[in-house]
Design an enzyme around this catalytic site. Structure first.
Site: not given
Length: 460
Positions: A300, A311, A325
Site C-alpha cells: 500500500s 518510476d 495492494k
C-alpha cells in the site's frame, strides 16, 4: 528544513496494509434506485423484523444492524468495513502515538485472522508470531463468526494483561498455542543508523503515524551531522514488512527524496474523481544515491513510495516483489455511529501503472534465505491471494507478493548486505545508481498513452 506537498487530509486504515485518502464529512445522497433495489431493501426489513420478533431469545438489535452492514461491506473486498465509534476512536489514537496490544498487522481470510506482518520488537514478534500465521482462537474462543474489528478489539487491551491465542501455521500439523502478554505498541515509525561509517540507513516500519515525515526529516538531518557530506555515499530506505498507512505521509516521504514530479494519482469510479499528488522542490538528501529495499511485506503506502521513486528513476529497488495492494480506502465518519471504511479508488504510479494484484518487481531481485526452522513455514503472500480482492487490470496468474521475512541479525540479511555492497562498489549492476534523466522520456510516453485512453471515455 521541512517541506510538505499539497495534500488531502488522509484517513488511516487498520486492516491489512490499507491506505485511506480522505475523511469525508458526510455520505452523499443515494441516487434513485430501481424497483429491484427497493424490493431488496424491503426484504431486508422483513427479515430483520421477523428475527427481532420471533428469534428464540431477544437479539441485540444494534449488533444485528452492525453485522448486516459489515456483511455488506466485507462482501465487496477485503479492505472495506464498518467501524463502531469505539473502534474509530482507537484508530485515531493509534495514529497519534501508541496503544496496548500485541503488535501485528492482520486481515480476515476464510473466517480466520491472518497475520500480514508482526511489528518489530513487539510482544507478538518476540513470541514468534510469523507472517502468514492464521489465528483461529482468542482466549479459547473461536474467531469464526467474528468480524476483523471484533478480533482486533479482543487482541488489544490493558498493558501487562496476558492473552491466549491459537494459530495454524503452514507446514505444522498441530495448532500452536501461545500466551502473550500485551505491551505498549509504540508507533515508532522511523529507525536509522549509519552503516560502514558512510551510508545512511533508514527503516520505516509503518505509515500509520501523522508525524512520520517529521521523524524522517530528523533522521536525515542526524545522519548528515554524523557523516560529512563528502564521505556520505548515499541512503538505503528500508520498506520491507511495512504494511502501509496514511496516503499523505506516503506522498511526503517520496517528496523528501524528490525535486519534482508526480508521486501518485488516484482514480475512482468517475473520471472527475482523479486526483494527482506532486512533489515540491527540495530533495533533502541532496541527490545522493538511493536504494529502496522491498519484499512481500511492503504494501500500500510502501508501494506508493517505492513506485514513485522507481518510476522517476530516483532510486534503485532491491529485494523481491511487493504485496500488490493498489486500492484506496476513504474513511467516512458517521457521527456517533462510528465510521465507514470504503474502497473508493485505485492508485497509479507516475508511469500510469496500477499495481493492484501485481505488486512492484524490484530492479534487482535478491531473494532472502530463510533459516532452516522457518523453511516451508513462511510462504509468498500478496493481495492476489486474498479472497474477494479487486482484480487488477494487469493481474496475471503470477499474482503479487513474495516471502515477507527480514532476519534479526544483520549478518544474515542478504538484501541489506547487497545494497551496502552496491553503494561501496563491490557489487555492480546497470540499475545502480538510478538516473532521473532516463525517466523523462518513459513518463512522457506513458502520459500520452494515458490521455489517449481517456479520450474515448470522455466521448462516451
Amino acid at each position: 528544513m521541512i517541506r510538505r506537498a499539497t495534500l488531502l487530509l488522509a484517513g488511516v486504515v487498520i486492516g491489512a496494509s490499507a491506505t485511506g485518502i480522505l475523511i469525508s464529512a458526510d455520505i452523499p445522497a443515494r441516487a434513485a434506485s430501481d424497483d429491484t433495489t427497493y424490493h431488496e431493501m424491503s426484504l431486508f426489513g422483513d427479515v430483520f423484523e421477523r428475527v427481532r420478533s420471533q428469534y428464540v431469545s431477544p437479539p441485540d438489535e444494534k449488533k444485528m444492524i452492525q453485522d448486516a452492514i459489515n456483511g455488506m461491506l466485507n462482501g465487496l473486498d477485503p479492505h472495506s468495513s464498518y467501524m463502531t465509534a469505539e473502534e474509530s476512536t482507537e484508530m485515531r489514537d493509534q495514529s497519534k502515538g501508541e496503544f496496548g496490544g500485541l503488535g501485528i498487522e492482520v486481515t480476515m481470510e476464510d473466517d480466520v485472522v491472518k497475520v500480514v506482518a508482526p511489528i518489530d520488537d513487539t510482544p507478538a514478534s518476540n513470541a514468534g508470531v510469523l507472517t502468514g500465521d492464521k489465528i483461529i482462537e482468542i482466549d479459547g474462543e473461536s474467531v469464526r463468526g467474528m468480524t476483523l474489528n471484533d478480533a482486533v478489539d479482543r487482541m488489544r487491551g490493558e498493558v501487562g494483561e496476558p492473552i491466549d491465542i491459537t494459530i495454524l501455521r503452514d507446514g505444522v500439523t498441530k495448532p500452536i498455542e501461545m500466551t502473550i502478554v500485551r505491551g505498549i505498541i509504540p508507533v515508532q515509525s522511523v529507525k536509522w543508523r549509519v552503516e560502514n561509517d558512510n551510508i545512511g540507513y533508514i527503516r520505516l516500519t509503518t505509515f500509520m503515524n501523522e508525524k512520520l515525515d517529521d521523524s524522517l526529516n530528523e533522521a536525515i538531518e542526524e545522519i548528515k551531522k554524523e557523516v560529512p557530506e563528502d564521505q556520505l555515499k548515499g541512503y538505503i530506505l528500508d520498506l520491507r514488512l511495512n504494511p502501509g498507512g496514511f496516503l499523505n505521509q506516503a506522498v511526503a516521504v517520496a517528496d523528501t527524496f524528490l525535486d519534482e514530479g508526480e508521486v501518485v494519482s488516484t482514480r475512482g469510479r468517475n473520471a472527475e474523481e482523479t486526483r494527482r499528488f506532486n512533489a515540491g522542490p527540495g530533495d533533502l538528501t541532496d541527490g545522493k544515491p538511493l536504494i529502496v529495499l522491498v519484499n512481500g511485506g511492503s504494501a500500500s503506502a510502501s508501494e506508493i513510495v517505492a513506485g514513485a521513486l522507481h518510476d522517476l528513476k530516483r532510486a534503485t529497488l532491491v529485494g523481491t516483489r511487493t504485496f500488490g495492494k493498489g486500492s484506496v480506502q476513504t474513511i467516512v465518519p458517521l457521527g456517533e455511529d462510528g465510521s465507514l471504511r470504503l474502497t473508493t479508488a485505485l492508485y497509479y504510479t507516475p508511469s500510469g501503472t496500477s499495481i493492484q494484484g501485481t505488486g512492484i518487481e524490484p530492479d534487482i531481485i535478491v531473494e532472502q534465505k530463510l533459516p532452516e526452522d522457518l523453511e516451508g513455514l513462511i510462504r509468498p503472500e500478496g493481495e492476489s491471494t486474498l479472497r474477494g480482492h479487486i482484480q487488477g487490470d494487469k493481474e496475471t496468474d503470477e499474482g503479487s507478493g513474495s516471502v515477507a521475512y527480514v532476519p534479526r541479525d544483520i549478518e544474515d540479511d542478504l538484501q541489506l548486505k547487497y545494497a551496502i555492497d552496491l553503494m561501496e562498489g563491490t557489487e555492480k549492476n546497470d540499475a545502480y545508481p538510478a538516473d532521473p534523466a532516463k525517466a523523462v522520456e518513459k513518463l512522457q510516453a506513458a502520459k500520452k498513452a494515458d490521455e489517449a485512453k481517456a479520450e474515448p471515455e470522455k466521448a462516451n
